[in-house]
Design a protein around this motif. Structure first.
Motif, PDB file in Angstrom:
ATOM      1  N   ARG A 168      -4.025   0.303  -1.991  1.00 53.57           N
ATOM      2  CA  ARG A 168      -3.613  -0.887  -2.433  1.00 53.57           C
ATOM      3  C   ARG A 168      -3.049  -0.578  -3.826  1.00 53.57           C
ATOM      4  O   ARG A 168      -3.552  -0.342  -4.632  1.00 53.57           O
ATOM      5  CB  ARG A 168      -4.717  -1.988  -2.339  1.00 53.57           C
ATOM      6  CG  ARG A 168      -5.556  -2.200  -0.847  1.00 53.57           C
ATOM      7  CD  ARG A 168      -6.155  -3.598  -0.580  1.00 53.57           C
ATOM      8  NE  ARG A 168      -7.455  -3.313  -2.055  1.00 53.57           N
ATOM      9  CZ  ARG A 168      -7.994  -3.455  -2.056  1.00 53.57           C
ATOM     10  NH1 ARG A 168      -8.390  -1.963  -0.617  1.00 53.57           N
ATOM     11  NH2 ARG A 168      -9.412  -2.969  -2.802  1.00 53.57           N
ATOM     12  N   TYR A 206     -10.956  -6.478   3.986  1.00 54.13           N
ATOM     13  CA  TYR A 206      -9.918  -5.771   3.944  1.00 54.13           C
ATOM     14  C   TYR A 206      -9.649  -4.592   5.324  1.00 54.13           C
ATOM     15  O   TYR A 206      -8.549  -3.576   5.912  1.00 54.13           O
ATOM     16  CB  TYR A 206      -9.864  -4.006   2.554  1.00 54.13           C
ATOM     17  CG  TYR A 206     -10.003  -5.368   1.833  1.00 54.13           C
ATOM     18  CD1 TYR A 206      -8.626  -5.737   1.630  1.00 54.13           C
ATOM     19  CD2 TYR A 206     -10.760  -5.270   0.775  1.00 54.13           C
ATOM     20  CE1 TYR A 206      -8.668  -6.277   0.113  1.00 54.13           C
ATOM     21  CE2 TYR A 206     -10.793  -5.586  -0.822  1.00 54.13           C
ATOM     22  CZ  TYR A 206      -9.764  -6.377  -0.708  1.00 54.13           C
ATOM     23  OH  TYR A 206      -9.608  -6.614  -1.627  1.00 54.13           O
ATOM     24  N   THR A 238       1.249  -1.479   0.048  1.00 51.15           N
ATOM     25  CA  THR A 238       0.254  -0.110  -0.386  1.00 51.15           C
ATOM     26  C   THR A 238       0.774   1.261  -0.100  1.00 51.15           C
ATOM     27  O   THR A 238       2.031   1.126   0.599  1.00 51.15           O
ATOM     28  CB  THR A 238      -0.630   0.612   1.822  1.00 51.15           C
ATOM     29  OG1 THR A 238       0.124   0.085   2.433  1.00 51.15           O
ATOM     30  CG2 THR A 238      -1.702  -1.323   2.133  1.00 51.15           C
ATOM     31  N   GLU A 261      -1.680  -7.024  -4.540  1.00 51.69           N
ATOM     32  CA  GLU A 261      -3.007  -7.589  -3.786  1.00 51.69           C
ATOM     33  C   GLU A 261      -2.640  -8.908  -3.816  1.00 51.69           C
ATOM     34  O   GLU A 261      -2.829  -9.596  -4.778  1.00 51.69           O
ATOM     35  CB  GLU A 261      -4.123  -7.446  -3.536  1.00 51.69           C
ATOM     36  CG  GLU A 261      -4.720  -7.766  -2.471  1.00 51.69           C
ATOM     37  CD  GLU A 261      -6.302  -7.696  -2.961  1.00 51.69           C
ATOM     38  OE1 GLU A 261      -7.497  -8.688  -2.686  1.00 51.69           O
ATOM     39  OE2 GLU A 261      -6.772  -6.020  -2.913  1.00 51.69           O
ATOM     40  N   GLU A 297      -3.709 -13.083  -2.478  1.00 49.53           N
ATOM     41  CA  GLU A 297      -4.204 -14.039  -1.919  1.00 49.53           C
ATOM     42  C   GLU A 297      -4.121 -15.166  -1.708  1.00 49.53           C
ATOM     43  O   GLU A 297      -3.762 -15.760  -3.025  1.00 49.53           O
ATOM     44  CB  GLU A 297      -5.940 -13.501  -1.648  1.00 49.53           C
ATOM     45  CG  GLU A 297      -6.774 -15.271  -0.683  1.00 49.53           C
ATOM     46  CD  GLU A 297      -8.059 -14.105  -1.027  1.00 49.53           C
ATOM     47  OE1 GLU A 297      -9.227 -15.529  -0.905  1.00 49.53           O
ATOM     48  OE2 GLU A 297      -8.443 -13.097  -0.590  1.00 49.53           O
ATOM     49  N   LEU A 303      -6.565  -5.588   7.352  1.00 51.10           N
ATOM     50  CA  LEU A 303      -5.474  -4.881   6.312  1.00 51.10           C
ATOM     51  C   LEU A 303      -4.913  -4.164   6.348  1.00 51.10           C
ATOM     52  O   LEU A 303      -3.592  -3.471   6.936  1.00 51.10           O
ATOM     53  CB  LEU A 303      -5.646  -6.044   5.002  1.00 51.10           C
ATOM     54  CG  LEU A 303      -4.763  -6.040   3.536  1.00 51.10           C
ATOM     55  CD1 LEU A 303      -3.650  -7.026   4.135  1.00 51.10           C
ATOM     56  CD2 LEU A 303      -4.847  -5.529   2.547  1.00 51.10           C
ATOM     57  N   LEU A 304      -6.585  -3.338   6.463  1.00 51.45           N
ATOM     58  CA  LEU A 304      -6.097  -1.359   6.604  1.00 51.45           C
ATOM     59  C   LEU A 304      -5.991  -1.232   7.823  1.00 51.45           C
ATOM     60  O   LEU A 304      -5.302   0.213   7.746  1.00 51.45           O
ATOM     61  CB  LEU A 304      -7.341  -0.842   5.552  1.00 51.45           C
ATOM     62  CG  LEU A 304      -7.409  -1.403   4.322  1.00 51.45           C
ATOM     63  CD1 LEU A 304      -8.669  -0.114   3.845  1.00 51.45           C
ATOM     64  CD2 LEU A 304      -6.325  -0.908   3.294  1.00 51.45           C
TER      65      LEU A 304
END
Length: 398
Positions: free
Chosen positions: A109, A371, A103, A112, A114, A374-375
């Motif tokens: 972002r 998110y 980020t 990304e 996963e 994550l954020l």
């Protein structure tokens, strides 16, 4: 230098650091903004603002961008955060998957990834984690400050020193994850409980932006709770607050992997939901399948969701009674089913909560969806970078 002179110099340095942090924070929150408006908002004089802005531009923390509306004189030059001056690596390390992102300094972002997890053993997961971090690091755009920090959120008890004491659903105990990452990458490292990160993510960027008293329920394989009290993340003495997933709601109930019995998460988590459905003859492997079945009016799916919602409501009612929050946010994988779960949660709160507590609180689903965590970690990384960098640059220029 005399002690009095040293104290005076130190005080001046401290005031300058605080002022510089205030100016940077004002630009981050209110950009685009002019120097004159910064002076007005902060109460600092124009000369001080101008000097600090010049330093921040020189250090690439902020940049000038076009001109604003004139109020009679020259059109003012507007200031913005230079969010591409550096990048963070943020990881949400879950039980079933790892979500990672590169980020910028505004939390956008850029890249990304996963990755599913089928084996949660420490050796396997750390190999996946290192590979993910290496990929994100290697693909980061060139910038003045490069990678400014790496943050990892984990579903477990994390000390303020970044040691994972216990992560029952991963099967981990006493893992020095911060030290492992610090030794490998030689960068600032943050390791945080995932519910704390989720709470902070929703507080900074999501559904909780206008709340000062916020409870975030991370309902996934297990349950964690993040607490924003008086506008600040509350972590307790050593970082162990929020382990409400392991509060006892059934005396002498089922045995939990944490060593306790009757823990809330045994009755109100994703794991509990899937077990309820399977025990009643419905073969499903995901929340999405249960939601689909409930939409098709499958009685087992509807009953399982209702029961888990009811148990969620029991725990949430207890939390409401303890903290008297302004807002409760449901996050984690169960937030996918909030349209069905919320009525059952609200019914239980209505039955059990004391009126004045019940009337104060808003119940919402997480706005950031997958998110949130994550954020939250991204926000921790960014704040740590600016706090450290402003401190160091102020010392250098003093």
């Amino acid at each position: 230098m005399s002690g009095k002179k040293m104290a005076q110099t130190w005080n001046q340095h401290l005031v300058k650091k605080e002022n510089k942090t205030l100016v940077l924070q004002t630009i981050k929150e209110k950009a685009p903004i002019s120097r004159a408006s910064i002076a007005q908002v902060t109460g600092l004089n124009k000369g001080t603002v101008s000097s600090l802005v010049s330093e921040l531009i020189e250090e690439d923390f902020i940049q000038e961008s076009g001109t604003g509306e004139s109020s009679g004189g020259r059109r003012p030059v507007m200031l913005l955060l230079n969010d591409k001056a550096g990048f963070t690596i943020s990881i949400d390390l879950g039980v079933k998957k790892i979500l990672g992102a590169l980020t910028d300094l505004s939390g956008n972002r850029i890249i990304e990834r996963e990755i599913p997890i089928t084996d949660s053993s420490l050796e396997i997961v750390t190999d996946i984690l290192y590979d993910l971090i290496d990929q994100l690091k290697e693909n980061a755009p060139l910038s003045r400050y490069g990678i400014v920090g790496i943050g990892i959120a984990v579903p477990g008890v994390v000390t303020t020193e970044g040691e994972i004491l216990l992560a029952p659903n991963l099967g981990w105990k006493k893992v020095q994850l911060k030290k492992m990452l610090s030794d490998r990458y030689q960068l600032p490292i943050i390791v945080e409980n995932e519910a704390n990160a989720g709470a902070y993510g929703e507080f900074m960027y999501g559904a909780g932006q206008h709340s000062q008293e916020l409870i975030y329920i991370s309902a996934s394989i297990g349950i964690g709770v993040g607490l924003i009290l008086d506008g600040k993340l509350y972590k307790g003495l050593r970082g162990f607050s929020g382990e409400f997933g392991h509060m006892t709601i059934e005396k002498d109930g089922r045995a939990c992997r944490c060593g306790n019995r009757g823990c809330w998460e045994l009755y109100a988590s994703e794991k509990a939901l899937l077990e309820l459905a399977k025990n009643d003859g419905l073969s499903v492997d995901s929340i999405a399948e249960i939601i689909k079945k409930a939409g098709e009016q499958n009685g087992v799916a509807i009953k399982a969701l209702g029961q888990v919602g009811d148990y969620l409501g029991v725990g949430i009612t207890n939390i409401i009674h303890i903290f008297n929050p302004e807002q409760v946010i449901i996050g984690g994988s169960l937030s996918e089913a909030t349209a069905i779960l919320l009525p059952a949660i609200e019914d239980r709160i209505e039955k059990n909560a004391i009126g004045f507590n019940r009337d104060d609180v808003r119940l919402n689903e997480a706005k950031l969806n997958k998110y949130s965590v994550l954020l939250g970690i991204t926000a921790f990384n960014i704040e740590n970078f600016f706090h450290t960098s402003v401190k160091e640059s102020t010392q250098a220029s003093s």
